[in-house]
Enzyme design. Structure first.
Site, short mmCIF file in Angstrom:
data_model
loop_
_atom_site.label_atom_id
_atom_site.label_comp_id
_atom_site.label_asym_id
_atom_site.label_seq_id
_atom_site.Cartn_x
_atom_site.Cartn_y
_atom_site.Cartn_z
N HIS A 273 2.04 4.59 4.69
CA HIS A 273 1.30 5.33 3.67
C HIS A 273 1.88 6.73 3.48
O HIS A 273 1.99 7.22 2.35
CB HIS A 273 -0.17 5.42 4.07
CG HIS A 273 -0.86 4.10 4.14
ND1 HIS A 273 -2.09 3.92 4.72
CD2 HIS A 273 -0.46 2.87 3.69
CE1 HIS A 273 -2.44 2.65 4.63
NE2 HIS A 273 -1.47 1.99 4.01
N SER B 119 0.81 -1.22 0.00
CA SER B 119 0.00 0.00 0.00
C SER B 119 0.84 1.27 0.00
O SER B 119 0.42 2.29 -0.54
CB SER B 119 -0.95 0.00 1.20
OG SER B 119 -0.24 -0.19 2.40
#
Length: 315
Positions: free
Chosen positions: A195, A144
């Site tokens: 992230h 991610s």
């Protein structure tokens, strides 16, 4: 950290059904290879999650640097794999067609490594600033972070417009920041720093020196790999072998209009994208249908563009 029980692997089944719905022949090669690698390693992991996740304690203090390579391509469970790879399927299809397969592969590898390095730096800095050693033991796994970096690239190449984040309209250029906050509050188990590291790597490419550094390195290594032939990496177009270099102007990054036109037929970037979309539709033998090759998550702007192309083809 142990891999969660997979049960019936519903997430994996959904991912495979989505891949076949799009059509394997319609997925660019690097994107397809990335999907295949992550699926294969989910079914046949090289190491356990405990031995592949990324943390300051294990990488820096224990010297286990191979985790920088292992962490992005291992996932906690089938739903983790599904959401990451479904996002990769969409982002990869768009960006690989725009950047070219060679450059996109280069971007994926570079972003994977840099996102991990920046994650370690952020966790280490946070541990020092807050005097909390536990941050150095936070262990992250999954693709991610790289996806957030790719999202920054996608928003950079497709500015303008709005996206919906938790039902609220957000300008496209700020979407990654809104999603960072939304995911953190809605799914507390996700890695906020991972992230954030991805977003910062994407900004280093679009707003900082990373793109220039990558171009310089690509020019050096392409010259070594292909002696006697001028191979070029174009981070904003296609890749291939250069046969039309004007006399007296050698180099891997000739940006003159004449050279550019030799590969784009004088088309603007928008026209190139429209031509690529039209070609993709024709490849499926369904150029006049209302079903686009990547239609499961097309933005409204792209749907309008496809409808215009279909009307044009019908005249």
């Amino acid at each position: 950290m142990q891999r969660r029980a997979r049960g019936a692997n519903i997430g994996l089944i959904l991912l495979l059904s989505q891949v076949f719905h799009v059509g394997i022949n319609n997925i660019p090669p690097v994107t397809l290879a990335t999907l295949a690698l992550n699926i294969w390693l989910f079914l046949n992991p090289l190491k356990s999650l405990h031995s592949s996740c990324l943390s300051v304690d294990q990488c820096y203090w224990q010297g286990d640097w191979q985790r920088l390579l292992l962490s992005p391509i291992h996932h906690a469970d089938d739903w983790h794999l599904y959401f990451n790879m479904a996002s990769m399927l969409w982002k990869g299809a768009k960006l690989e067609r725009r950047l070219g397969s060679r450059w996109f592969a280069y971007v994926i590898i570079t972003f994977s490594l840099l996102t991990g390095v920046l994650y370690l730096l952020l966790e280490f800095s946070l541990a020092v600033l807050m005097d909390e050693p536990n941050f150095q033991r936070n262990c992250a796994v999954g693709f991610s972070g790289v996806l957030f970096a790719l999202k920054v690239l996608n928003n950079h190449y497709c500015p303008g417009g709005l996206v919906s984040v938790l039902g609220f309209p957000v300008p496209n250029r700020y979407a990654c920041w809104a999603e960072l906050v939304a995911i953190h509050f809605c799914t507390p188990g996700t890695s906020f720093m991972g992230h954030l590291a991805g977003i910062l790597v994407g900004l280093m490419y679009t707003q900082g020196p990373l793109k220039k550094i990558m171009e310089t390195c690509a020019g050096i290594f392409s010259s070594m790999d292909y002696p006697g032939r001028q191979h070029y990496f174009n981070s904003s177009g296609y890749t291939g072998y250069q046969h039309h270099v004007p006399p007296g102007r050698p180099g891997a990054f000739d940006a003159s209009p004449r050279n550019y036109d030799a590969y784009t037929a004088g088309l603007s970037e928008q026209e190139q994208l429209e031509r690529a979309l039209r070609a993709s539709l024709q490849d499926r033998g369904n150029a006049r249908s209302n079903s686009p090759p990547y239609g499961f998550r097309l933005s409204p702007e792209e749907e309008m563009r496809l409808h215009r192309l279909q009307r044009f083809d019908s005249h």
